[in-house]
Motif scaffolding. Structure first.
Motif, PDB file in Angstrom:
ATOM      1  N   PHE A  55     -15.220  38.320  46.702  1.00  0.00           N
ATOM      2  CA  PHE A  55     -15.537  39.296  47.744  1.00  0.00           C
ATOM      3  C   PHE A  55     -15.004  38.784  49.067  1.00  0.00           C
ATOM      4  CE2 PHE A  55     -19.142  36.420  47.475  1.00  0.00           C
ATOM      5  CZ  PHE A  55     -19.542  36.193  48.780  1.00  0.00           C
ATOM      6  N   ASP A  56     -14.926  39.675  50.041  1.00  0.00           N
ATOM      7  CA  ASP A  56     -14.403  39.331  51.364  1.00  0.00           C
ATOM      8  C   ASP A  56     -15.521  39.369  52.398  1.00  0.00           C
ATOM      9  OD1 ASP A  56     -11.914  39.317  50.140  1.00  0.00           O
ATOM     10  OD2 ASP A  56     -11.462  41.379  50.728  1.00  0.00           O
ATOM     11  N   VAL A  57     -15.379  38.516  53.415  1.00  0.00           N
ATOM     12  CA  VAL A  57     -16.346  38.480  54.512  1.00  0.00           C
ATOM     13  C   VAL A  57     -15.597  38.449  55.838  1.00  0.00           C
ATOM     14  CG1 VAL A  57     -18.199  37.357  53.212  1.00  0.00           C
ATOM     15  CG2 VAL A  57     -16.460  35.954  54.359  1.00  0.00           C
ATOM     16  N   PRO A  58     -16.241  38.900  56.928  1.00  0.00           N
ATOM     17  CA  PRO A  58     -15.621  38.816  58.249  1.00  0.00           C
ATOM     18  C   PRO A  58     -15.271  37.373  58.597  1.00  0.00           C
ATOM     19  CG  PRO A  58     -17.515  40.288  58.302  1.00  0.00           C
ATOM     20  CD  PRO A  58     -17.547  39.614  56.962  1.00  0.00           C
ATOM     21  N   GLY A  62      -7.687  40.596  58.071  1.00  0.00           N
ATOM     22  CA  GLY A  62      -8.387  39.730  58.995  1.00  0.00           C
ATOM     23  C   GLY A  62      -9.636  39.085  58.435  1.00  0.00           C
ATOM     24  N   TRP A  63     -10.086  39.542  57.271  1.00  0.00           N
ATOM     25  CA  TRP A  63     -11.271  38.951  56.651  1.00  0.00           C
ATOM     26  C   TRP A  63     -10.877  37.746  55.800  1.00  0.00           C
ATOM     27  CZ3 TRP A  63     -15.843  42.549  54.996  1.00  0.00           C
ATOM     28  CH2 TRP A  63     -16.250  43.304  56.093  1.00  0.00           C
ATOM     29  N   ARG A  64     -11.891  37.049  55.246  1.00  0.00           N
ATOM     30  CA  ARG A  64     -11.668  35.870  54.427  1.00  0.00           C
ATOM     31  C   ARG A  64     -12.247  36.107  53.032  1.00  0.00           C
ATOM     32  NH1 ARG A  64     -14.323  31.128  57.781  1.00  0.00           N
ATOM     33  NH2 ARG A  64     -12.780  29.793  56.759  1.00  0.00           N
ATOM     34  N   THR A  65     -11.579  35.544  52.042  1.00  0.00           N
ATOM     35  CA  THR A  65     -11.975  35.775  50.655  1.00  0.00           C
ATOM     36  C   THR A  65     -12.849  34.641  50.127  1.00  0.00           C
ATOM     37  OG1 THR A  65      -9.981  37.046  50.188  1.00  0.00           O
ATOM     38  CG2 THR A  65     -11.108  36.101  48.306  1.00  0.00           C
ATOM     39  N   VAL A  66     -13.875  35.010  49.372  1.00  0.00           N
ATOM     40  CA  VAL A  66     -14.787  34.065  48.729  1.00  0.00           C
ATOM     41  C   VAL A  66     -14.670  34.260  47.221  1.00  0.00           C
ATOM     42  CG1 VAL A  66     -17.177  33.292  48.517  1.00  0.00           C
ATOM     43  CG2 VAL A  66     -16.358  34.237  50.693  1.00  0.00           C
ATOM     44  N   GLY A  99     -12.648  30.840  47.725  1.00  0.00           N
ATOM     45  CA  GLY A  99     -11.653  31.665  48.378  1.00  0.00           C
ATOM     46  C   GLY A  99     -10.241  31.274  48.026  1.00  0.00           C
ATOM     47  N   ALA A 100     -10.057  30.084  47.431  1.00  0.00           N
ATOM     48  CA  ALA A 100      -8.716  29.612  47.119  1.00  0.00           C
ATOM     49  C   ALA A 100      -8.048  30.517  46.082  1.00  0.00           C
ATOM     50  CB  ALA A 100      -8.786  28.180  46.592  1.00  0.00           C
ATOM     51  N   ALA A 117     -11.971  37.998  39.814  1.00  0.00           N
ATOM     52  CA  ALA A 117     -10.801  37.161  40.087  1.00  0.00           C
ATOM     53  C   ALA A 117      -9.635  37.561  39.187  1.00  0.00           C
ATOM     54  CB  ALA A 117     -11.147  35.693  39.868  1.00  0.00           C
ATOM     55  N   GLY A 118      -8.446  37.572  39.745  1.00  0.00           N
ATOM     56  CA  GLY A 118      -7.271  37.923  38.987  1.00  0.00           C
ATOM     57  C   GLY A 118      -7.072  39.410  38.806  1.00  0.00           C
TER      58      GLY A 118
END
Length: 265
Positions: free
Chosen positions: A88-91, A75-79, A66-67, A263-264
């Motif tokens: 991709f993003d997750v809740p 509001g979601w978090r990136t992986v 996710g970095a 990515a990118g």
């Protein structure tokens, strides 16, 4: 699902667990063709085919998935998987594992524990969703509710083939073993993510799995496979428990899928 159900002394089970750590490192390195992979304990034989950590901290110098990428869903978090370039993003309630982590399933009774299918840099929902002691050795085995990750496809000829095979193998290996007849496979269909990536998506699920322990359930999987800018086939997969009160809704799975990108940009 257990890889084998044999009555062995507790000391032998502990020894086998230690061996599994070593085998897991070698097998995952081969599976993802990405050099040494550390920080995992393969427990496919005890807790439903998932991988759990030896330590919750990533090795020195290794960033968490996710970095450097921003979520496309507020509001979601990136992986991010640096090996595959898939993002991709997750809740927010999903946990993100370090890029050094991998999860895979194996065939019941395989002494070498060769992975049937797997993914790395996963996101996991409710890592300790079900806790049991299947082999009655006094140590708890933890099963997650759901997980998602990505991989590079070394053997697939087409994205359609990769999507079908991955979804089916995750359900068979993680939930339906040893009965392949309990797995229903869906046809691969064209799909385009919100970022414009075109590929194929396929689903699979099991029905009628007879639980041998309290953590055994039916399962489901969704795989999206596509070619990256280099022409290599890569895939993203969601897999999780089916028919339980906390089952991840298909709408949520599809929303996560829609965020798949490279990515990118």
């Amino acid at each position: 699902m257990p890889t084998q159900a044999v009555a062995v002394p507790a000391a032998d089970r502990r020894r086998r667990t230690t061996m599994t750590v070593v085998l897991g490192l070698l097998l995952v390195a081969a599976l993802f063709a990405a050099g040494a992979v550390g920080g995992l304990k393969a427990v496919g034989g005890e807790d439903g085919g998932h991988a759990s950590p030896v330590s919750s901290a990533p090795p020195t110098g290794q960033a968490r998935a996710g970095a450097g990428e921003q979520p496309t869903v507020p509001g979601w978090r990136t992986v991010t998987n640096p090996r595959t370039g898939v993002v991709f993003d997750v809740p927010p309630e999903w946990g993100r594992k370090p890029a050094s982590w991998a999860s895979y399933v194996v065939e019941d009774g395989d002494p070498e524990e060769k992975p049937l299918v797997g993914f790395s840099a996963p996101a996991v929902l409710k890592e300790k969703w079900c806790v049991s002691d299947v082999d009655v050795d006094g140590s708890s085995d933890e099963t997650w509710l759901a997980a998602a990750g990505s991989r590079t496809e070394r053997g697939a000829r087409t994205p359609q083939e990769a999507a079908r095979d991955n979804a089916s193998l995750w359900v068979y290996g993680g939930y339906a073993q040893p009965d392949r007849a309990k797995v229903t496979e869906g046809a691969a269909e064209p799909y385009t993510t919100a970022s414009g990536i075109r590929g194929s998506v396929a689903t699979a699920s099991s029905a009628g799995v007879e639980p041998e322990g309290k953590c055994d359930t039916d399962g489901t999987a969704t795989t999206f496979a596509f070619k990256n800018d280099k022409g290599d086939i890569v895939s993203w997969t969601f897999t999780g428990a089916k028919g339980v009160d906390e089952e991840v809704p298909d709408a949520t799975v599809r929303k996560i899928l829609s965020t798949v990108r490279l990515a990118g940009g």
